[in-house]
Write a protein that holds these residues in place. Structure first.
Motif, PDB file in Angstrom:
ATOM      1  N   PHE A  13       3.883  14.269   2.324  1.00  0.00           N
ATOM      2  CA  PHE A  13       4.311  12.947   2.730  1.00  0.00           C
ATOM      3  C   PHE A  13       3.951  11.635   2.128  1.00  0.00           C
ATOM      4  CE2 PHE A  13       6.804  14.075   6.455  1.00  0.00           C
ATOM      5  CZ  PHE A  13       6.165  15.400   7.005  1.00  0.00           C
TER       6      PHE A  13
ATOM      7  N   TYR B  68       2.841   8.270  16.758  1.00  0.00           N
ATOM      8  CA  TYR B  68       3.739   8.856  15.892  1.00  0.00           C
ATOM      9  C   TYR B  68       4.607  10.017  16.808  1.00  0.00           C
ATOM     10  CZ  TYR B  68       2.436   6.206  11.852  1.00  0.00           C
ATOM     11  OH  TYR B  68       2.093   5.090  11.185  1.00  0.00           O
TER      12      TYR B  68
ATOM     13  N   LEU C  41       0.356   5.436   0.482  1.00  0.00           N
ATOM     14  CA  LEU C  41      -0.359   6.419   0.770  1.00  0.00           C
ATOM     15  C   LEU C  41       0.200   7.832   0.443  1.00  0.00           C
ATOM     16  CD1 LEU C  41      -1.788   5.387   4.171  1.00  0.00           C
ATOM     17  CD2 LEU C  41      -2.703   4.824   2.057  1.00  0.00           C
TER      18      LEU C  41
ATOM     19  N   VAL D 106      -4.236  -3.187   5.250  1.00  0.00           N
ATOM     20  CA  VAL D 106      -4.526  -2.021   6.282  1.00  0.00           C
ATOM     21  C   VAL D 106      -4.916  -0.975   5.573  1.00  0.00           C
ATOM     22  CG1 VAL D 106      -3.477  -0.695   7.832  1.00  0.00           C
ATOM     23  CG2 VAL D 106      -2.545  -2.753   7.774  1.00  0.00           C
TER      24      VAL D 106
ATOM     25  N   TYR E 148      -0.035  12.010   1.820  1.00  0.00           N
ATOM     26  CA  TYR E 148      -0.469  13.035   2.808  1.00  0.00           C
ATOM     27  C   TYR E 148      -0.007  14.248   2.479  1.00  0.00           C
ATOM     28  CZ  TYR E 148      -1.865   8.867   5.883  1.00  0.00           C
ATOM     29  OH  TYR E 148      -2.356   7.953   6.471  1.00  0.00           O
TER      30      TYR E 148
ATOM     31  N   TYR F  43      -2.249   4.010  16.399  1.00  0.00           N
ATOM     32  CA  TYR F  43      -0.774   4.277  16.476  1.00  0.00           C
ATOM     33  C   TYR F  43      -0.208   5.584  17.156  1.00  0.00           C
ATOM     34  CZ  TYR F  43      -1.559   1.585  12.148  1.00  0.00           C
ATOM     35  OH  TYR F  43      -1.970   0.684  11.379  1.00  0.00           O
TER      36      TYR F  43
ATOM     37  N   THR G 145      -7.213  -0.550  14.802  1.00  0.00           N
ATOM     38  CA  THR G 145      -5.697  -0.483  15.069  1.00  0.00           C
ATOM     39  C   THR G 145      -5.285   1.286  15.491  1.00  0.00           C
ATOM     40  OG1 THR G 145      -5.098  -2.229  13.599  1.00  0.00           O
ATOM     41  CG2 THR G 145      -3.414  -0.626  14.339  1.00  0.00           C
TER      42      THR G 145
ATOM     43  N   ASN H 147      -3.497  -3.161  18.243  1.00  0.00           N
ATOM     44  CA  ASN H 147      -4.422  -3.772  17.437  1.00  0.00           C
ATOM     45  C   ASN H 147      -5.341  -4.679  18.466  1.00  0.00           C
ATOM     46  OD1 ASN H 147      -5.575  -6.507  16.019  1.00  0.00           O
ATOM     47  ND2 ASN H 147      -5.660  -4.587  14.742  1.00  0.00           N
TER      48      ASN H 147
ATOM     49  N   THR I 265       0.868  -1.069  -0.114  1.00  0.00           N
ATOM     50  CA  THR I 265      -0.121  -0.150  -0.033  1.00  0.00           C
ATOM     51  C   THR I 265       0.926   1.117  -0.077  1.00  0.00           C
ATOM     52  OG1 THR I 265      -1.666  -1.032   1.362  1.00  0.00           O
ATOM     53  CG2 THR I 265      -1.753   1.282   1.234  1.00  0.00           C
TER      54      THR I 265
ATOM     55  N   GLN J 108       3.337   0.803   3.175  1.00  0.00           N
ATOM     56  CA  GLN J 108       2.935  -0.430   4.272  1.00  0.00           C
ATOM     57  C   GLN J 108       3.263  -1.709   3.663  1.00  0.00           C
ATOM     58  OE1 GLN J 108      -0.688  -2.269   4.244  1.00  0.00           O
ATOM     59  NE2 GLN J 108       0.019  -3.498   5.583  1.00  0.00           N
TER      60      GLN J 108
ATOM     61  N   GLU K  35       8.399   0.342  18.685  1.00  0.00           N
ATOM     62  CA  GLU K  35       9.718   0.580  18.195  1.00  0.00           C
ATOM     63  C   GLU K  35      10.858   0.847  19.134  1.00  0.00           C
ATOM     64  OE1 GLU K  35      10.797   0.968  14.579  1.00  0.00           O
ATOM     65  OE2 GLU K  35       9.323  -0.716  14.711  1.00  0.00           O
TER      66      GLU K  35
ATOM     67  N   VAL L 276      -7.631  -3.084   9.976  1.00  0.00           N
ATOM     68  CA  VAL L 276      -6.929  -4.080   9.296  1.00  0.00           C
ATOM     69  C   VAL L 276      -8.183  -5.088   8.713  1.00  0.00           C
ATOM     70  CG1 VAL L 276      -5.511  -6.098   9.593  1.00  0.00           C
ATOM     71  CG2 VAL L 276      -5.026  -3.995  10.919  1.00  0.00           C
TER      72      VAL L 276
ATOM     73  N   GLN M  76      -4.723   5.336   7.192  1.00  0.00           N
ATOM     74  CA  GLN M  76      -4.393   5.749   8.421  1.00  0.00           C
ATOM     75  C   GLN M  76      -5.005   7.320   8.567  1.00  0.00           C
ATOM     76  OE1 GLN M  76      -0.411   5.874   9.600  1.00  0.00           O
ATOM     77  NE2 GLN M  76      -0.594   4.006  10.913  1.00  0.00           N
TER      78      GLN M  76
ATOM     79  N   PHE N  22       7.088   6.303   6.795  1.00  0.00           N
ATOM     80  CA  PHE N  22       7.017   7.616   6.100  1.00  0.00           C
ATOM     81  C   PHE N  22       7.888   8.164   5.466  1.00  0.00           C
ATOM     82  CE2 PHE N  22       2.750   9.468   7.157  1.00  0.00           C
ATOM     83  CZ  PHE N  22       2.301   8.447   7.749  1.00  0.00           C
TER      84      PHE N  22
ATOM     85  N   ILE O 185       1.169  -4.438  19.082  1.00  0.00           N
ATOM     86  CA  ILE O 185       1.926  -5.072  18.228  1.00  0.00           C
ATOM     87  C   ILE O 185       3.086  -4.491  17.648  1.00  0.00           C
ATOM     88  CG2 ILE O 185      -0.196  -6.356  17.380  1.00  0.00           C
ATOM     89  CD1 ILE O 185      -0.409  -4.136  15.189  1.00  0.00           C
ATOM     90  N   ILE O 186       3.295  -3.365  17.799  1.00  0.00           N
ATOM     91  CA  ILE O 186       4.386  -2.644  17.237  1.00  0.00           C
ATOM     92  C   ILE O 186       5.031  -1.893  18.266  1.00  0.00           C
ATOM     93  CG2 ILE O 186       5.557  -1.046  15.789  1.00  0.00           C
ATOM     94  CD1 ILE O 186       3.486  -1.786  13.521  1.00  0.00           C
TER      95      ILE O 186
ATOM     96  N   LEU P 295      -4.764  12.480   4.813  1.00  0.00           N
ATOM     97  CA  LEU P 295      -4.770  11.624   3.519  1.00  0.00           C
ATOM     98  C   LEU P 295      -5.240  12.241   2.350  1.00  0.00           C
ATOM     99  CD1 LEU P 295      -3.936   8.956   2.874  1.00  0.00           C
ATOM    100  CD2 LEU P 295      -6.502   8.007   3.139  1.00  0.00           C
TER     101      LEU P 295
ATOM    102  N   ASN Q 263       1.449  -4.263  10.106  1.00  0.00           N
ATOM    103  CA  ASN Q 263       0.514  -3.064  10.181  1.00  0.00           C
ATOM    104  C   ASN Q 263       0.952  -1.900  10.074  1.00  0.00           C
ATOM    105  OD1 ASN Q 263      -1.498  -5.308  10.448  1.00  0.00           O
ATOM    106  ND2 ASN Q 263      -1.889  -4.429  12.782  1.00  0.00           N
ATOM    107  N   GLN Q 264       2.492  -1.719  10.095  1.00  0.00           N
ATOM    108  CA  GLN Q 264       3.027  -0.633  10.136  1.00  0.00           C
ATOM    109  C   GLN Q 264       3.374   0.180   8.909  1.00  0.00           C
ATOM    110  OE1 GLN Q 264       6.704  -1.217  12.170  1.00  0.00           O
ATOM    111  NE2 GLN Q 264       7.599   0.650  11.929  1.00  0.00           N
ATOM    112  N   PHE Q 265       3.122   1.503   9.003  1.00  0.00           N
ATOM    113  CA  PHE Q 265       3.392   2.191   7.781  1.00  0.00           C
ATOM    114  C   PHE Q 265       4.820   2.998   7.862  1.00  0.00           C
ATOM    115  CE2 PHE Q 265      -0.495   2.282   5.222  1.00  0.00           C
ATOM    116  CZ  PHE Q 265      -1.397   1.772   6.051  1.00  0.00           C
TER     117      PHE Q 265
ATOM    118  N   LEU R 199       8.424  11.966  10.539  1.00  0.00           N
ATOM    119  CA  LEU R 199       7.287  11.118  11.239  1.00  0.00           C
ATOM    120  C   LEU R 199       7.987   9.808  11.531  1.00  0.00           C
ATOM    121  CD1 LEU R 199       4.241  11.951   9.389  1.00  0.00           C
ATOM    122  CD2 LEU R 199       4.434  12.204  11.848  1.00  0.00           C
ATOM    123  N   LYS R 200       8.042   9.370  12.920  1.00  0.00           N
ATOM    124  CA  LYS R 200       8.657   8.167  13.231  1.00  0.00           C
ATOM    125  C   LYS R 200       7.546   7.344  14.107  1.00  0.00           C
ATOM    126  CE  LYS R 200      12.289   6.192  15.693  1.00  0.00           C
ATOM    127  NZ  LYS R 200      12.471   4.909  15.022  1.00  0.00           N
ATOM    128  N   ILE R 201       7.250   6.050  13.763  1.00  0.00           N
ATOM    129  CA  ILE R 201       6.225   5.667  14.708  1.00  0.00           C
ATOM    130  C   ILE R 201       6.844   4.888  15.910  1.00  0.00           C
ATOM    131  CG2 ILE R 201       6.830   3.013  13.428  1.00  0.00           C
ATOM    132  CD1 ILE R 201       3.737   2.580  13.818  1.00  0.00           C
TER     133      ILE R 201
END
Lengths: 110, 116
Positions: free
Chosen positions: A88, B35, A33, B102, A35, B33, B31, B50, A31, A92, B58, B96, B105, A100, B55-56, A45, A96-98, B43-45
């Protein structure tokens, strides 16, 4: 974490010009995206892409999911002053993580 | 009828304090998040939940602890705040699908944290 390469880093254009920016990754994504973020706001989005080769439009915006699944492009036609902001990309993969991109700052000169 | 909301929008506090940021989404997503956006706008996760399950996670200092009381809420608690924690923190949510895809967002408006 993975970071996507986005270019150009910044653009200064005249109102009415077309804009192109792209995003590349070393990994394959399922995927893509795109933004836009205005100052003091969260990213909004613009376009979502789910299939390699897919070309999707949203008004004056057109985005494409690269055939290799490692890149994506965003074009803005006939730019107007309100297009100003930071754009941006996000990709993915299997989780589940995107991830950037580093962002493209767009300035439109009236 | 805001989709993803965060409170507070601005938070100014001193080093060493403990603070929390709250996030709520009314999109029915499963889900959520957190950031962090630094001064260079990257932008950092930090975390992803979930159905209330982490689940994540970092590489984030363990001074940061997320808590999800239910699917619609994901809060972020920060202990012993440091100068380097100053940034804008964004909450986001997505859905999801059964296929594993997914959906897009959606982001909240952000919380600008300033540690002095």
């Amino acid at each position: 974490g993975q970071q996507l390469n986005q270019s150009p880093q910044s653009m200064f254009i005249q109102e009415g010009e077309d804009v192109s920016m792209n995003c590349t990754s070393s990994s394959i994504f399922n995927t893509w995206l795109w933004y836009k973020q205005d100052p003091g706001e969260g990213p909004v989005l613009l376009i979502a892409l789910y299939k390699a080769g897919e070309l999707t439009s949203n008004g004056r915006l057109t985005a494409q999911f690269g055939i290799t699944r490692k890149d994506s492009f965003l074009n803005i036609s006939a730019s107007i002053p309100s297009d100003v902001g930071i754009y941006f990309c996000a990709g993915q993969g299997t989780g589940n993580q995107f991830y950037f991109g580093t962002g493209t700052s767009l300035t439109v000169i009236p | 009828d805001t989709a993803v909301s965060q409170t507070p929008k601005y938070l100014v506090t001193q080093m060493g304090n403990d603070k929390s940021i709250k996030c709520e989404q009314n999109l029915g997503h499963d889900t959520m998040y957190w950031y962090k956006q630094d001064s260079k706008k990257f932008l950092k996760i930090m975390f992803s939940y979930n159905n209330k399950e982490l689940i994540i996670n970092e590489t984030v200092p363990n001074r940061f602890s997320p808590k999800s009381p239910d699917k619609a809420h994901l809060n972020l608690h920060i202990n012993s705040l440091e100068l380097g924690d100053s940034a804008v923190y964004f909450c986001a949510s997505s859905q999801v699908r059964p296929s594993g895809r997914v959906d897009e967002q959606y982001f909240g408006p952000g919380t600008r944290l300033t540690v002095t």
